[in-house]
Design a protein around this motif. Structure first.
Motif, PDB file in Angstrom:
ATOM      1  N   ALA A  16       0.833  -1.207   0.000  1.00 51.88           N
ATOM      2  CA  ALA A  16       0.000   0.000   0.000  1.00 51.88           C
ATOM      3  C   ALA A  16       0.866   1.256   0.000  1.00 51.88           C
ATOM      4  CB  ALA A  16      -0.911  -0.013   1.229  1.00 51.88           C
ATOM      5  N   SER A  17       1.986   1.194   0.685  1.00 48.64           N
ATOM      6  CA  SER A  17       2.845   2.398   0.742  1.00 48.64           C
ATOM      7  C   SER A  17       3.482   2.662  -0.615  1.00 48.64           C
ATOM      8  CB  SER A  17       3.918   2.244   1.826  1.00 48.64           C
ATOM      9  OG  SER A  17       4.713   1.093   1.626  1.00 48.64           O
ATOM     10  N   ARG A  18       3.855   1.603  -1.304  1.00 47.22           N
ATOM     11  CA  ARG A  18       4.447   1.786  -2.641  1.00 47.22           C
ATOM     12  C   ARG A  18       3.414   2.317  -3.616  1.00 47.22           C
ATOM     13  NH1 ARG A  18       9.621  -1.388  -3.394  1.00 47.22           N
ATOM     14  NH2 ARG A  18       9.421  -0.764  -5.554  1.00 47.22           N
ATOM     15  N   SER A  19       2.165   1.828  -3.500  1.00 51.95           N
ATOM     16  CA  SER A  19       1.105   2.317  -4.404  1.00 51.95           C
ATOM     17  C   SER A  19       0.904   3.817  -4.233  1.00 51.95           C
ATOM     18  CB  SER A  19      -0.223   1.617  -4.126  1.00 51.95           C
ATOM     19  OG  SER A  19      -0.106   0.259  -4.390  1.00 51.95           O
ATOM     20  N   LEU A  20       0.863   4.259  -2.983  1.00 51.31           N
ATOM     21  CA  LEU A  20       0.693   5.697  -2.745  1.00 51.31           C
ATOM     22  C   LEU A  20       1.932   6.455  -3.230  1.00 51.31           C
ATOM     23  CD1 LEU A  20      -0.983   5.538   0.789  1.00 51.31           C
ATOM     24  CD2 LEU A  20      -2.077   6.317  -1.327  1.00 51.31           C
ATOM     25  N   GLY A  21       3.092   5.863  -2.997  1.00 49.39           N
ATOM     26  CA  GLY A  21       4.332   6.482  -3.480  1.00 49.39           C
ATOM     27  C   GLY A  21       4.335   6.602  -4.997  1.00 49.39           C
ATOM     28  N   ASP A  22       3.756   5.604  -5.675  1.00 48.68           N
ATOM     29  CA  ASP A  22       3.688   5.655  -7.147  1.00 48.68           C
ATOM     30  C   ASP A  22       2.882   6.871  -7.610  1.00 48.68           C
ATOM     31  OD1 ASP A  22       5.156   3.326  -7.268  1.00 48.68           O
ATOM     32  OD2 ASP A  22       3.435   2.034  -7.715  1.00 48.68           O
ATOM     33  N   LEU A  23       1.823   7.198  -6.857  1.00 49.16           N
ATOM     34  CA  LEU A  23       1.008   8.368  -7.233  1.00 49.16           C
ATOM     35  C   LEU A  23       1.812   9.656  -7.061  1.00 49.16           C
ATOM     36  CD1 LEU A  23      -2.445   7.471  -5.590  1.00 49.16           C
ATOM     37  CD2 LEU A  23      -1.708   7.143  -7.958  1.00 49.16           C
ATOM     38  N   VAL A  24       2.534   9.732  -5.943  1.00 49.63           N
ATOM     39  CA  VAL A  24       3.373  10.919  -5.700  1.00 49.63           C
ATOM     40  C   VAL A  24       4.404  11.045  -6.825  1.00 49.63           C
ATOM     41  CG1 VAL A  24       5.014  12.019  -4.116  1.00 49.63           C
ATOM     42  CG2 VAL A  24       3.066  10.712  -3.194  1.00 49.63           C
ATOM     43  N   GLU A  25       5.044   9.935  -7.118  1.00 47.75           N
ATOM     44  CA  GLU A  25       6.088   9.930  -8.159  1.00 47.75           C
ATOM     45  C   GLU A  25       5.506  10.321  -9.522  1.00 47.75           C
ATOM     46  OE1 GLU A  25       8.500   6.324  -8.418  1.00 47.75           O
ATOM     47  OE2 GLU A  25       8.645   6.614 -10.583  1.00 47.75           O
ATOM     48  N   ALA A  26       4.314   9.787  -9.844  1.00 49.64           N
ATOM     49  CA  ALA A  26       3.703  10.081 -11.149  1.00 49.64           C
ATOM     50  C   ALA A  26       3.410  11.574 -11.291  1.00 49.64           C
ATOM     51  CB  ALA A  26       2.425   9.263 -11.317  1.00 49.64           C
ATOM     52  N   GLU A  27       2.915  12.180 -10.213  1.00 49.02           N
ATOM     53  CA  GLU A  27       2.641  13.628 -10.270  1.00 49.02           C
ATOM     54  C   GLU A  27       3.934  14.410 -10.437  1.00 49.02           C
ATOM     55  OE1 GLU A  27      -0.090  15.367 -10.465  1.00 49.02           O
ATOM     56  OE2 GLU A  27      -1.537  13.749 -10.173  1.00 49.02           O
ATOM     57  N   TRP A  28       4.968  13.972  -9.741  1.00 49.09           N
ATOM     58  CA  TRP A  28       6.253  14.670  -9.824  1.00 49.09           C
ATOM     59  C   TRP A  28       6.815  14.553 -11.242  1.00 49.09           C
ATOM     60  CZ3 TRP A  28      11.410  13.995 -10.872  1.00 49.09           C
ATOM     61  CH2 TRP A  28      12.268  15.009 -10.436  1.00 49.09           C
ATOM     62  N   LEU A  29       6.724  13.333 -11.816  1.00 51.92           N
ATOM     63  CA  LEU A  29       7.258  13.124 -13.169  1.00 51.92           C
ATOM     64  C   LEU A  29       6.428  13.853 -14.230  1.00 51.92           C
ATOM     65  CD1 LEU A  29       8.360   9.375 -13.182  1.00 51.92           C
ATOM     66  CD2 LEU A  29       9.816  11.376 -13.544  1.00 51.92           C
ATOM     67  N   ALA A  30       5.119  13.978 -13.966  1.00 52.63           N
ATOM     68  CA  ALA A  30       4.274  14.702 -14.932  1.00 52.63           C
ATOM     69  C   ALA A  30       4.725  16.160 -15.032  1.00 52.63           C
ATOM     70  CB  ALA A  30       2.811  14.624 -14.502  1.00 52.63           C
ATOM     71  N   ALA A  31       5.162  16.706 -13.909  1.00 50.91           N
ATOM     72  CA  ALA A  31       5.621  18.102 -13.910  1.00 50.91           C
ATOM     73  C   ALA A  31       7.069  18.220 -14.359  1.00 50.91           C
ATOM     74  CB  ALA A  31       5.459  18.693 -12.505  1.00 50.91           C
ATOM     75  N   HIS A  32       7.820  17.141 -14.206  1.00 49.03           N
ATOM     76  CA  HIS A  32       9.246  17.171 -14.567  1.00 49.03           C
ATOM     77  C   HIS A  32       9.582  15.982 -15.476  1.00 49.03           C
ATOM     78  CE1 HIS A  32       9.855  20.309 -11.643  1.00 49.03           C
ATOM     79  NE2 HIS A  32       9.419  19.551 -10.667  1.00 49.03           N
ATOM     80  N   PRO A  33       9.002  15.977 -16.698  1.00 48.95           N
ATOM     81  CA  PRO A  33       9.304  14.861 -17.593  1.00 48.95           C
ATOM     82  C   PRO A  33      10.796  14.851 -17.930  1.00 48.95           C
ATOM     83  CG  PRO A  33       8.031  16.568 -18.735  1.00 48.95           C
ATOM     84  CD  PRO A  33       8.141  16.994 -17.314  1.00 48.95           C
ATOM     85  N   ASP A  34      11.270  13.716 -18.339  1.00 51.68           N
ATOM     86  CA  ASP A  34      12.696  13.550 -18.689  1.00 51.68           C
ATOM     87  C   ASP A  34      13.602  13.719 -17.473  1.00 51.68           C
ATOM     88  OD1 ASP A  34      11.856  13.306 -21.349  1.00 51.68           O
ATOM     89  OD2 ASP A  34      11.902  15.491 -21.581  1.00 51.68           O
ATOM     90  N   SER A  35      13.046  13.613 -16.289  1.00 47.94           N
ATOM     91  CA  SER A  35      13.872  13.710 -15.080  1.00 47.94           C
ATOM     92  C   SER A  35      14.245  12.310 -14.599  1.00 47.94           C
ATOM     93  CB  SER A  35      13.116  14.454 -13.984  1.00 47.94           C
ATOM     94  OG  SER A  35      12.916  15.783 -14.377  1.00 47.94           O
ATOM     95  N   THR A  36      15.123  12.278 -13.625  1.00 49.15           N
ATOM     96  CA  THR A  36      15.622  10.995 -13.126  1.00 49.15           C
ATOM     97  C   THR A  36      14.967  10.657 -11.793  1.00 49.15           C
ATOM     98  OG1 THR A  36      17.727  11.707 -14.016  1.00 49.15           O
ATOM     99  CG2 THR A  36      17.777   9.786 -12.580  1.00 49.15           C
ATOM    100  N   VAL A  37      14.651   9.381 -11.588  1.00 48.87           N
ATOM    101  CA  VAL A  37      14.231   8.914 -10.263  1.00 48.87           C
ATOM    102  C   VAL A  37      15.315   7.974  -9.754  1.00 48.87           C
ATOM    103  CG1 VAL A  37      12.482   7.738  -8.888  1.00 48.87           C
ATOM    104  CG2 VAL A  37      11.785   9.119 -10.875  1.00 48.87           C
ATOM    105  N   VAL A  38      15.939   8.347  -8.652  1.00 49.28           N
ATOM    106  CA  VAL A  38      16.974   7.511  -8.028  1.00 49.28           C
ATOM    107  C   VAL A  38      16.286   6.672  -6.963  1.00 49.28           C
ATOM    108  CG1 VAL A  38      19.085   7.545  -6.636  1.00 49.28           C
ATOM    109  CG2 VAL A  38      18.756   9.217  -8.483  1.00 49.28           C
ATOM    110  N   ARG A  39      16.350   5.349  -7.108  1.00 48.43           N
ATOM    111  CA  ARG A  39      15.589   4.475  -6.209  1.00 48.43           C
ATOM    112  C   ARG A  39      16.482   3.744  -5.224  1.00 48.43           C
ATOM    113  NH1 ARG A  39      10.738   4.463  -8.652  1.00 48.43           N
ATOM    114  NH2 ARG A  39      10.814   4.967 -10.873  1.00 48.43           N
ATOM    115  N   ARG A  40      15.995   3.674  -4.003  1.00 48.62           N
ATOM    116  CA  ARG A  40      16.688   2.876  -2.979  1.00 48.62           C
ATOM    117  C   ARG A  40      15.628   2.070  -2.238  1.00 48.62           C
ATOM    118  NH1 ARG A  40      21.019   1.462  -1.600  1.00 48.62           N
ATOM    119  NH2 ARG A  40      22.046   2.912  -3.052  1.00 48.62           N
TER     120      ARG A  40
END
Ligand SMILES: Cc1cc2nc3c(=O)[nH]c(=O)nc-3n(C[C@H](O)[C@H](O)[C@H](O)COP(=O)(O)O)c2cc1C
Length: 213
Positions: A16-40
């Protein structure tokens, strides 16, 4: 632009936490396309439990006397701090486990906290925009029978917002075990409402994160 994302669920397939995180990430990427996501992923790739004491003791050991373990722990901490310092925005998804903070997150935090930039006196993260997604199987809100048993959320907020000085927004979703644990069936409607609110909060947090970075 870059987003640093840390996940801590030990059950990623149903997280559930990853699903919510995916929404946050999607909004961030929508505003900053071609950006990098560094995952840990600190659950899939845990920080060794011995690294923290090696890094701490390295701080008061002469350079010539450092063990291999102390050298590699210090380098690991430096690499983790680099990931935080170089990102424009931060996203953490951390579930509640055994009434406390995820051991994987704590082990990562303790180690990165030994790097001078992200230590008690470091200021490198001050004001950096960040979102914390935290999920709980139960519900420990005021007035509930186990009020106060969530010893994770407040600690996470303390270290991220107060210690590191992040500009932090929190998405909090309790009752993820409703529908899984039959003992919680009476809370089905409330859990559905909480879930819907968390989905909106995650979208909003992603937009705020994007705007601030
Ligand atoms: C080993 C384990 C321990 C847990 N301990 C607690 C707990 O103490 N209190 C609680 O409310 N939920 C507890 N949960 C439930 C999780 O917080 C809940 O399933 C959450 O959704 C897990 O995050 P995830 O969905 O992102 O994987 C526990 C889950 C697991 C697997």
């Amino acid at each position: 632009m870059s987003l640093f994302r840390l996940d801590a669920s030990i059950l990623p397939a149903t997280s559930a936490s990853r699903s919510l995180g995916d929404l946050v990430e999607a909004e961030w990427l929508a505003a900053h396309p071609d950006s990098t996501v560094v995952r840990r992923d600190v659950a899939a790739d845990p920080v060794p439990a011995t690294a923290w004491q090696d890094a701490v003791t390295a701080g008061f050991t002469a350079e010539a006397d450092l063990s291999d373990g102390q050298r590699s722990a210090t380098a690991l901490a430096r690499g983790f701090a680099d990931e935080l310092v170089s990102a424009d925005a931060l996203l953490f998804t951390v579930p509640l486990y055994n009434y406390g903070v995820s051991q994987h997150f704590k082990t990562w935090f303790d180690l990165v906290y030994t790097d001078p930039r992200t230590s008690p006196t470091g200021t490198a993260l001050r004001g950096k925009p960040a979102t914390l997604v935290t999920v709980l199987g139960g519900n420990y809100a005021p007035g509930t029978p186990k009020e106060g048993w969530d010893h994770s959320t407040a600690w996470l907020q303390r270290v991220l917002a107060d210690v590191w000085g992040l500009d932090l927004r929190v998405v909090h979703r309790p009752f993820t075990l409703v529908g899984v644990n039959p003992a919680l069936d009476e809370f089905t409607d409330l859990a559905r409402q909480i879930h819907a609110e968390a989905l909106s909060a995650a979208d909003e947090a992603g937009r705020v994160l994007a705007k601030a970075s």
